[in-house]
Design an enzyme around this catalytic site. Structure first.
Site, PDB file in Angstrom:
ATOM      1  N   HIS A 109      11.904  18.058 -33.470  1.00  0.00           N
ATOM      2  CA  HIS A 109      12.127  17.290 -32.186  1.00  0.00           C
ATOM      3  C   HIS A 109      13.534  16.795 -32.113  1.00  0.00           C
ATOM      4  O   HIS A 109      13.950  15.421 -31.836  1.00  0.00           O
ATOM      5  CB  HIS A 109      11.215  16.208 -32.097  1.00  0.00           C
ATOM      6  CG  HIS A 109       9.605  16.686 -31.721  1.00  0.00           C
ATOM      7  ND1 HIS A 109       9.595  17.784 -30.996  1.00  0.00           N
ATOM      8  CD2 HIS A 109       8.594  16.076 -31.925  1.00  0.00           C
ATOM      9  CE1 HIS A 109       8.225  18.106 -30.940  1.00  0.00           C
ATOM     10  NE2 HIS A 109       7.548  17.133 -31.510  1.00  0.00           N
ATOM     11  N   HIS A 160       7.025  14.392 -24.729  1.00  0.00           N
ATOM     12  CA  HIS A 160       5.932  14.159 -25.651  1.00  0.00           C
ATOM     13  C   HIS A 160       4.798  13.302 -25.239  1.00  0.00           C
ATOM     14  O   HIS A 160       4.599  12.366 -25.860  1.00  0.00           O
ATOM     15  CB  HIS A 160       6.604  13.881 -27.103  1.00  0.00           C
ATOM     16  CG  HIS A 160       5.730  14.393 -28.106  1.00  0.00           C
ATOM     17  ND1 HIS A 160       4.366  14.318 -28.205  1.00  0.00           N
ATOM     18  CD2 HIS A 160       6.316  15.233 -29.007  1.00  0.00           C
ATOM     19  CE1 HIS A 160       4.344  14.902 -29.389  1.00  0.00           C
ATOM     20  NE2 HIS A 160       5.133  15.458 -29.940  1.00  0.00           N
ATOM     21  N   GLU A 171       3.396  20.233 -24.101  1.00  0.00           N
ATOM     22  CA  GLU A 171       4.887  19.934 -24.128  1.00  0.00           C
ATOM     23  C   GLU A 171       5.248  21.585 -23.500  1.00  0.00           C
ATOM     24  O   GLU A 171       5.344  22.421 -24.325  1.00  0.00           O
ATOM     25  CB  GLU A 171       5.384  19.820 -25.596  1.00  0.00           C
ATOM     26  CG  GLU A 171       4.802  18.645 -26.113  1.00  0.00           C
ATOM     27  CD  GLU A 171       4.863  18.576 -27.552  1.00  0.00           C
ATOM     28  OE1 GLU A 171       5.883  18.469 -27.851  1.00  0.00           O
ATOM     29  OE2 GLU A 171       4.086  18.624 -28.221  1.00  0.00           O
TER      30      GLU A 171
END
Length: 388
Positions: free
Chosen positions: A146, A216, A353
């Site tokens: 991420h 997220h 996601e």
């Protein structure tokens, strides 16, 4: 469930500390099998601060139905999302914290955050752009997850609200997190009057780079604080998924879902096959995989989830080629610092996601995530809520 007094307080904005009951109180000694939903309590004043000289606040969008979403410009995080259940009562369907300081804790699970520069994992944090090798921050064992330790989830965005729309802007400097190029990002949240949360992403760069933006949010359609999502019913319009190794990096294969626990072409409960003996489920400790979405149009959802408890259903629409389905395998429930003092145990939330594929910069057969000067990165995802 929300009582009338608390509903009025929220909609009128008459209190700094907002308290609503999603499905009754949940004490700290309740077991994971207790599906009652904890009381939500958000101290809006705790989000009103300054970080690195930038103003941070909690912004609230409300539609004509009374549905609402609260978002902080710290990481662009969705803090709460209240939608009507089958009885018309508002239910919070996203996990999160009730104050800003908990979002700043090391190791928090990216609750509700904008993810960038690169959503999901990059193997060993290494990639090559325009013939030059780059090394991103390693924050997930041997890999980058991420965006690394300096990802967008911990950055302060410049915010501008116009009614039911919140625009967030951030400029990521050349070299931030190990990524090339100065990248200007705009993320626009819109809460529509048909109870849809639209997230539109736009970005430009001054140097060739890679970019893969997503959100997220952790969902539980039984209500945030409910102990499980295994009874939520999921359908994903994907004929294939990308298998992963033990560090959750794709092998490069596109594997058909047919005949595997990953077949969600026909709706089934999330828990139906999650505990069967399967190498991929073992690698992910459950579902933590990218699904290769079948081509669809703007009117066809790529995924649908519903709760038989609340009657709430969610449809997902996106222009992205992939969908990471994560079944909350690393939630522990060890502390009770969630909204209303909730503990979020194992598999008490799921993430959907929308994204390009994990490790695409190192997988030449995957859709490219390269962004060049003069190009505009544009993608949109919508989470639409209705009642079944």
């Amino acid at each position: 469930m929300m009582n009338l007094r608390n509903s009025a307080l929220i909609l009128a904005g008459l209190a700094t500390c907002i308290a609503v009951s999603c499905a009754g109180p949940q004490s700290a000694d309740k077991s994971a099998k207790d599906s009652s939903t904890a009381t939500l309590s958000i101290d809006t004043a705790s989000f009103d601060t300054t970080i690195n000289g930038k103003s941070v606040k909690l912004y609230k969008l409300v539609n004509k139905n009374g549905a609402s979403v609260s978002i902080t410009n710290y990481g662009g995080r969705i803090v709460s999302l209240l939608v009507p259940d089958k009885s018309g009562k508002l239910t919070d369907v996203v996990l999160g914290y009730q104050n800003l300081k908990d979002y700043q804790k090391k190791g928090e699970p990216y609750f509700g955050a904008i993810i960038g520069r690169y959503g999901n994992r990059i193997a060993n944090g290494k990639f090559t752009v325009a013939g030059k090798a780059y090394q991103a921050d390693l924050n997930d064992g041997v890999n980058t997850l991420h965006g690394g330790s300096k990802g967008f989830f911990g950055q302060v965005f410049t915010a501008s609200q116009n009614g039911q729309t919140l625009s967030l802007e951030y400029t990521s400097a050349d070299g931030e997190g190990g990524y090339p190029g100065t990248v200007s990002v705009t993320v626009v949240y819109t809460l529509t009057d048909d109870n849809a949360l639209e997230i539109a992403y736009t970005a430009k760069t001054d140097k060739e780079t890679i970019l893969n933006l997503t959100n997220h949010a952790y969902f539980n359609l039984n209500g945030a604080g409910d102990s499980t999502i295994l009874d939520n019913v999921l359908q994903i319009n994907a004929d294939a998924f990308t298998p992963v190794n033990k560090t959750l990096i794709p092998t490069g294969e596109l594997k058909p879902v047919k005949g595997t626990p990953f077949d969600f072409l026909t709706a089934k409960t999330i828990g139906k096959d999650i505990n069967v003996t399967d190498e991929q489920l073992a690698n992910g400790k459950g579902y933590d995989h990218n699904f290769v979405l079948n081509k669809s149009n703007a009117t066809t959802p790529v995924a649908t989830v519903s709760s038989t408890k609340t009657g709430i259903a969610m449809e997902v629409y996106t222009s992205e080629p992939g969908l990471q389905f994560y079944s909350g395998n690393f939630l522990t429930g060890q502390t009770h610092d969630g909204k209303g003092g909730a503990a979020y145990p194992l598999r008490s939330a799921f993430c959907l996601e929308t994204q390009h594929f994990p490790d695409s910069p190192n997988q030449p057969t995957f859709p490219s995530t390269l962004l060049k000067p003069g190009q505009t990165y544009q993608t949109k995802t919508t989470y639409k809520f209705l009642v079944k």
